[in-house]
Design a protein around this motif. Structure first.
Motif, short mmCIF file in Angstrom:
data_model
loop_
_atom_site.label_atom_id
_atom_site.label_comp_id
_atom_site.label_asym_id
_atom_site.label_seq_id
_atom_site.Cartn_x
_atom_site.Cartn_y
_atom_site.Cartn_z
N ASN A 138 -19.17 -19.45 -32.69
CA ASN A 138 -20.40 -20.22 -32.42
C ASN A 138 -20.40 -21.54 -33.00
N TRP A 139 -19.37 -22.21 -32.63
CA TRP A 139 -19.50 -23.75 -32.87
C TRP A 139 -20.28 -24.57 -31.84
N SER A 140 -20.77 -25.60 -32.36
CA SER A 140 -21.77 -26.46 -31.53
C SER A 140 -20.75 -26.98 -30.28
N TRP A 141 -21.49 -27.24 -29.20
CA TRP A 141 -20.58 -27.99 -28.08
C TRP A 141 -19.97 -29.55 -28.67
N GLN A 142 -20.90 -30.07 -29.39
CA GLN A 142 -20.52 -31.45 -29.89
C GLN A 142 -19.39 -31.15 -30.90
N LEU A 143 -18.98 -30.08 -31.79
CA LEU A 143 -17.84 -30.07 -32.77
C LEU A 143 -16.80 -29.60 -31.66
N VAL A 144 -16.80 -28.62 -30.71
CA VAL A 144 -15.72 -28.33 -29.63
C VAL A 144 -15.33 -29.58 -29.16
N LEU A 145 -16.13 -30.36 -28.37
CA LEU A 145 -15.74 -31.65 -27.79
C LEU A 145 -14.93 -32.50 -28.65
N ALA A 146 -15.47 -32.71 -29.97
CA ALA A 146 -14.88 -33.72 -30.67
C ALA A 146 -13.54 -32.98 -31.33
N VAL A 147 -13.26 -31.93 -31.60
CA VAL A 147 -12.04 -31.68 -31.97
C VAL A 147 -11.09 -31.32 -30.81
N CYS A 148 -11.42 -30.99 -29.65
CA CYS A 148 -10.66 -31.02 -28.43
C CYS A 148 -10.15 -32.54 -28.20
N LEU A 149 -10.80 -33.54 -28.13
CA LEU A 149 -10.46 -34.88 -27.94
C LEU A 149 -9.51 -35.25 -29.15
N VAL A 150 -9.60 -34.87 -30.34
CA VAL A 150 -8.79 -35.17 -31.30
C VAL A 150 -7.33 -34.67 -30.99
N ASN A 151 -7.26 -33.32 -30.75
CA ASN A 151 -6.24 -32.58 -30.58
C ASN A 151 -5.87 -33.11 -29.13
N TYR A 152 -6.41 -33.31 -28.07
CA TYR A 152 -5.83 -33.86 -26.88
C TYR A 152 -5.19 -35.19 -26.89
N SER A 153 -5.91 -36.10 -27.69
CA SER A 153 -5.25 -37.47 -28.01
C SER A 153 -3.60 -37.53 -28.55
N TYR A 154 -3.47 -36.50 -29.35
CA TYR A 154 -2.15 -36.26 -29.78
C TYR A 154 -1.41 -35.87 -29.03
N LYS A 155 -1.99 -34.81 -28.11
CA LYS A 155 -0.86 -34.09 -26.89
C LYS A 155 -0.61 -35.09 -25.69
N PHE A 156 -1.67 -36.00 -25.81
CA PHE A 156 -1.41 -37.25 -24.61
C PHE A 156 -0.30 -38.29 -25.23
N VAL A 188 -6.98 -29.15 -20.23
CA VAL A 188 -7.40 -27.94 -19.92
C VAL A 188 -6.93 -27.04 -21.01
N ASP A 189 -5.69 -27.02 -21.49
CA ASP A 189 -5.32 -26.17 -22.83
C ASP A 189 -6.11 -26.43 -23.88
N SER A 190 -6.52 -27.76 -24.37
CA SER A 190 -7.04 -28.00 -25.26
C SER A 190 -8.54 -27.49 -25.42
N PHE A 191 -9.20 -27.71 -24.42
CA PHE A 191 -10.58 -27.16 -24.14
C PHE A 191 -10.59 -25.67 -24.24
N ILE A 192 -10.00 -25.02 -23.37
CA ILE A 192 -10.00 -23.60 -23.11
C ILE A 192 -9.95 -22.90 -24.55
N VAL A 193 -8.87 -23.19 -25.37
CA VAL A 193 -8.51 -22.55 -26.53
C VAL A 193 -9.64 -22.78 -27.60
N LEU A 194 -10.24 -24.05 -27.57
CA LEU A 194 -11.25 -24.40 -28.53
C LEU A 194 -12.47 -23.52 -27.98
N PHE A 195 -12.72 -23.63 -26.77
CA PHE A 195 -13.92 -22.77 -26.20
C PHE A 195 -14.14 -21.40 -26.45
#
Length: 257
Positions: free
Chosen positions: A203-221, A188-195
């Protein structure tokens, strides 16, 4: 009254935890403007992988991620001994004080600079101290807003998930409620801050937001898994400090709140 407070171990512990929680969050915000390469830390070349059609992705992370996982460990400890209301209280206090800090950063950046100070570090490769100061502390408003909203919402999610798991498991399976609540809240934290900071603000694209979100989240996980033993160590030390009976009574009361 003051003497009574300082003779009460649960109160002293709560004050100490709250102070560290807020200081850790503020430091994470302050150092969050620097990015580092996780691959380079281990002497590896950038990963250069693709997600959602976005190429050239790697583990370039904000230095804030070095400290944020500790916030969720502290949240789980407070939730374990003091309950949901205590976590919500320290989270709101932290957000208010971080907001206050950024207001003071803004004031400091716009205060008239001394001519002597502006050019005082030229021999050290800093031609303009005012520009450097503003660059370090002058995070964009969208990033500040996104960071604060993400922090508060993810803390509340962490509390909710932790409490629900504890209702099912009681005092058993500490690893499940600690790790489970963290991996959910970190997503939740990773997605909200990027969104907020980059979708709404840049005005990032949804694809870029989701891609960077998953990269950051994988580290946090991964960090959530690695730090799980820290919960057990913290509980052991706290139980010794409070005494078994007091600690057990606090955990029981926290679960009922």
């Amino acid at each position: 009254m003051v003497t009574k407070i300082w003779n009460d171990k649960p109160t002293k512990l709560f004050i100490a935890i709250t102070a560290f929680f807020i200081a850790n969050a503020l430091i994470a915000e302050c150092i969050g403007g620097k990015l580092f390469s996780l691959e380079s830390v281990f002497g590896m070349a950038p990963a250069n992988f693709s997600l959602f059609g976005q190429t050239g992705l790697s583990y370039t992370l904000t230095c804030g991620v070095l400290l944020w996982p500790l916030e969720f460990v502290i949240t789980d400890i407070v939730n374990e001994y003091y309950g949901q209301k205590a976590v919500k209280r320290i989270s709101i206090i932290a957000v208010c004080l971080i907001g206050y800090a950024f207001v003071m950063f803004y004031v400091a950046m716009h205060a008239p600079a001394s001519d002597f100070w502006v050019h005082s570090k030229q021999d050290q490769g800093v031609p303009n101290m005012q520009a450097g100061f503003s660059a370090i502390f002058g995070q964009g408003m969208w990033i500040i807003l996104g960071s604060l909203v993400a922090f508060l919402v993810s803390q509340l999610v962490d509390v909710f998930v932790f409490h629900k798991i504890k209702q099912k498991t009681g005092n058993k399976m500490v690893w499940l409620r600690a790790t489970g609540s963290t991996v959910v809240s970190q997503l939740v934290d990773s997605f909200i801050v990027l969104f907020i900071a980059f979708k709404l603000g840049n005005n990032w694209s949804w694809q870029l937001v989701l891609a960077v979100c998953l990269v950051n989240y994988s580290y946090k996980f991964v960090m959530a898994i690695i730090l799980t033993p820290l919960i057990y160590l913290a509980e052991h030390l706290i139980d010794r400090y409070l005494g078994h009976d007091v600690a057990a009574a606090m955990k029981k009361a926290a679960a009922e709140k």
